[in-house]
Write an enzyme that holds these catalytic residues in place. Structure first.
Site, PDB file in Angstrom:
ATOM      1  N   SER A  95      16.231 -22.236   5.278  1.00  0.00           N
ATOM      2  CA  SER A  95      15.914 -23.036   6.494  1.00  0.00           C
ATOM      3  C   SER A  95      15.862 -22.370   7.535  1.00  0.00           C
ATOM      4  O   SER A  95      16.241 -21.301   7.404  1.00  0.00           O
ATOM      5  CB  SER A  95      16.610 -24.132   6.564  1.00  0.00           C
ATOM      6  N   TYR A 134      26.321 -28.065   5.653  1.00  0.00           N
ATOM      7  CA  TYR A 134      24.984 -27.426   5.863  1.00  0.00           C
ATOM      8  C   TYR A 134      24.544 -25.951   5.652  1.00  0.00           C
ATOM      9  O   TYR A 134      23.676 -25.240   5.215  1.00  0.00           O
ATOM     10  CB  TYR A 134      23.780 -28.302   5.924  1.00  0.00           C
TER      11      TYR A 134
HETATM   12  P1  NAD Z   1      13.973 -33.970  -0.759  1.00  0.00           P
HETATM   13  O1  NAD Z   1      15.351 -34.728  -1.012  1.00  0.00           O
HETATM   14  O2  NAD Z   1      13.071 -34.632  -0.699  1.00  0.00           O
HETATM   15  O3  NAD Z   1      13.950 -32.598  -2.585  1.00  0.00           O
HETATM   16  C1  NAD Z   1      15.150 -32.268  -2.976  1.00  0.00           C
HETATM   17  C2  NAD Z   1      15.341 -32.464  -4.380  1.00  0.00           C
HETATM   18  O4  NAD Z   1      16.600 -31.774  -4.847  1.00  0.00           O
HETATM   19  C3  NAD Z   1      15.629 -33.532  -4.603  1.00  0.00           C
HETATM   20  O5  NAD Z   1      14.601 -34.432  -5.963  1.00  0.00           O
HETATM   21  C4  NAD Z   1      16.208 -33.887  -5.067  1.00  0.00           C
HETATM   22  O6  NAD Z   1      16.941 -34.791  -5.739  1.00  0.00           O
HETATM   23  C5  NAD Z   1      17.027 -32.561  -5.758  1.00  0.00           C
HETATM   24  N1  NAD Z   1      18.412 -32.221  -5.839  1.00  0.00           N
HETATM   25  C6  NAD Z   1      19.232 -32.471  -5.234  1.00  0.00           C
HETATM   26  N2  NAD Z   1      20.650 -31.932  -5.796  1.00  0.00           N
HETATM   27  C7  NAD Z   1      20.301 -31.203  -6.746  1.00  0.00           C
HETATM   28  C8  NAD Z   1      21.362 -31.063  -7.990  1.00  0.00           C
HETATM   29  N3  NAD Z   1      22.454 -31.039  -7.997  1.00  0.00           N
HETATM   30  N4  NAD Z   1      20.658 -30.690  -9.371  1.00  0.00           N
HETATM   31  C9  NAD Z   1      18.854 -31.089  -9.353  1.00  0.00           C
HETATM   32  N5  NAD Z   1      17.901 -31.258  -8.409  1.00  0.00           N
HETATM   33  C10 NAD Z   1      19.172 -31.698  -6.594  1.00  0.00           C
HETATM   34  O7  NAD Z   1      14.193 -32.832  -0.327  1.00  0.00           O
HETATM   35  P2  NAD Z   1      13.472 -31.737   0.383  1.00  0.00           P
HETATM   36  O8  NAD Z   1      12.937 -31.824   2.113  1.00  0.00           O
HETATM   37  O9  NAD Z   1      11.709 -31.002  -0.023  1.00  0.00           O
HETATM   38  O10 NAD Z   1      13.553 -29.893   0.220  1.00  0.00           O
HETATM   39  C11 NAD Z   1      13.140 -29.379  -0.378  1.00  0.00           C
HETATM   40  C12 NAD Z   1      14.672 -27.436   0.190  1.00  0.00           C
HETATM   41  O11 NAD Z   1      14.055 -27.294   1.517  1.00  0.00           O
HETATM   42  C13 NAD Z   1      15.691 -27.820   0.249  1.00  0.00           C
HETATM   43  O12 NAD Z   1      16.815 -27.024  -0.347  1.00  0.00           O
HETATM   44  C14 NAD Z   1      16.222 -28.081   1.732  1.00  0.00           C
HETATM   45  O13 NAD Z   1      17.611 -27.329   2.197  1.00  0.00           O
HETATM   46  C15 NAD Z   1      15.297 -27.412   2.137  1.00  0.00           C
HETATM   47  N6  NAD Z   1      14.739 -27.458   3.406  1.00  0.00           N
HETATM   48  C16 NAD Z   1      14.465 -29.047   3.998  1.00  0.00           C
HETATM   49  C17 NAD Z   1      13.702 -28.779   5.347  1.00  0.00           C
HETATM   50  C18 NAD Z   1      13.247 -30.695   5.430  1.00  0.00           C
HETATM   51  O14 NAD Z   1      12.557 -30.614   7.322  1.00  0.00           O
HETATM   52  N7  NAD Z   1      12.768 -31.282   5.114  1.00  0.00           N
HETATM   53  C19 NAD Z   1      13.596 -27.813   6.562  1.00  0.00           C
HETATM   54  C20 NAD Z   1      14.605 -26.848   5.538  1.00  0.00           C
HETATM   55  C21 NAD Z   1      15.043 -26.761   4.370  1.00  0.00           C
END
Ligand code: NAD
Length: 253
Positions: free
Chosen positions: A140, A153
């Site tokens: 991130s 985080y």
């Molecule tokens: P999201 O919540 O849509 O997807 C995350 C998925 O991970 C979910 O489907 C959830 O059920 C699954 N998950 C959570 N804990 C778990 C576990 N212990 N075992 C298995 N599955 C698990 O979120 P997203 O925004 O698509 O995030 C995906 C990645 O991107 C994450 O690592 C997040 O930190 C990173 N990220 C997101 C953003 C943003 O703006 N959305 C920005 C920077 C980084």
């Protein structure tokens, strides 16, 4: 078909960036093992890929548990015979300052950090049998910047960046490349929830949450999936240990 004949594991594939990545990988010719704790969303995502002619299987797992990470890799080998690529994407958004409890710390580190390491370890065992492979960890902008009330985080995402570099070093002799992408504001469920809490539309949220991005908007998950595809494929053959910022220019500011 940049992943033709490749086999990939994508974690957190039930929604957001993980689902978009699994879908794009299948379009690019990969057989994809989708995994998530959310079985309903994960099954639906895999079915949607199959409906479009792609190869996809869903396996439910909680990646914070080492034994379940081992199960993910075994399930992939059972379904498709090998592992060429791992995308460590499953993450939890536990946003706390120094008031964080031991339970907060355990939860955020177990999924965002320990799970990534367990999976790299088990996947690497299979990649060695194939003469190499690729790992893409999802970090991130929070891997490198300070944000208010985000000690937990941001510490976990900082760890993702350093794990990426150290694993790149350790696994290089096995011809396994390890890189990470560092997204800015991406329009996924968590960001949408935060926008709704603040009564913001997507456009308003892009301006508010992305106020430090050059591009003041929330990106689509697919705009992160393409950089992940690049790092997973042979197009990035001389990249290892890098952080690719997919952040609308946030870290350039
Ligand atoms: P999201 O919540 O849509 O997807 C995350 C998925 O991970 C979910 O489907 C959830 O059920 C699954 N998950 C959570 N804990 C778990 C576990 N212990 N075992 C298995 N599955 C698990 O979120 P997203 O925004 O698509 O995030 C995906 C990645 O991107 C994450 O690592 C997040 O930190 C990173 N990220 C997101 C953003 C943003 O703006 N959305 C920005 C920077 C980084």
């Amino acid at each position: 078909m940049r992943l033709k004949d490749k086999v990939a594991i994508v974690t957190g594939a039930a929604s957001g960036i993980g689902r978009a990545t699994a879908t794009l990988f299948a379009e690019e010719g990969a057989s994809v093992l989708l995994t998530d704790v959310n079985a309903v969303g994960g099954e639906e995502a895999a079915q949607a890929i199959r409906d479009k002619g792609g190869k996809a299987v869903f396996h439910k797992a909680n990646v914070s548990q080492q034994v379940e990470c081992e199960g993910v890799v075994k399930a992939c080998v059972a379904a498709f015979g090998r592992v060429n690529t791992l995308v460590n994407n499953a993450g939890v958004f536990i946003l706390r300052g120094v008031e964080a409890t031991p339970e907060d710390w355990q939860a955020v580190m177990a999924t965002n950090v320990f799970g990534y390491s367990y999976l790299m370890n088990f996947a690497a065992e299979e990649m060695r049998k194939q003469g190499g492979g690729t790992v893409v960890n999802v970090g991130s902008v929070s891997s490198v910047i300070a944000q208010t009330k985000r000690v937990t985080y941001n510490a976990s995402k900082g760890a993702v960046l350093q794990m990426t570099r150290c694993a790149a070093l350790d696994l290089s002799e096995d011809n396994i490349r390890v890189n990470c992408v560092c997204p800015g504001v991406i329009w996924t469920a968590e960001v949408e929830r935060m926008a709704q809490e603040g009564g913001l539309t997507r456009e308003e949220a892009g301006i508010e949450f992305g106020s430090r991005q050059i591009m003041k908007r929330a990106a689509d998950s697919r705009e992160v999936a393409y950089p992940i595809l690049f790092l997973a494929s042979e197009e990035s053959s001389f990249c290892t240990g890098i952080a690719l910022f997919v952040d609308g220019g946030w870290t350039a500011m």
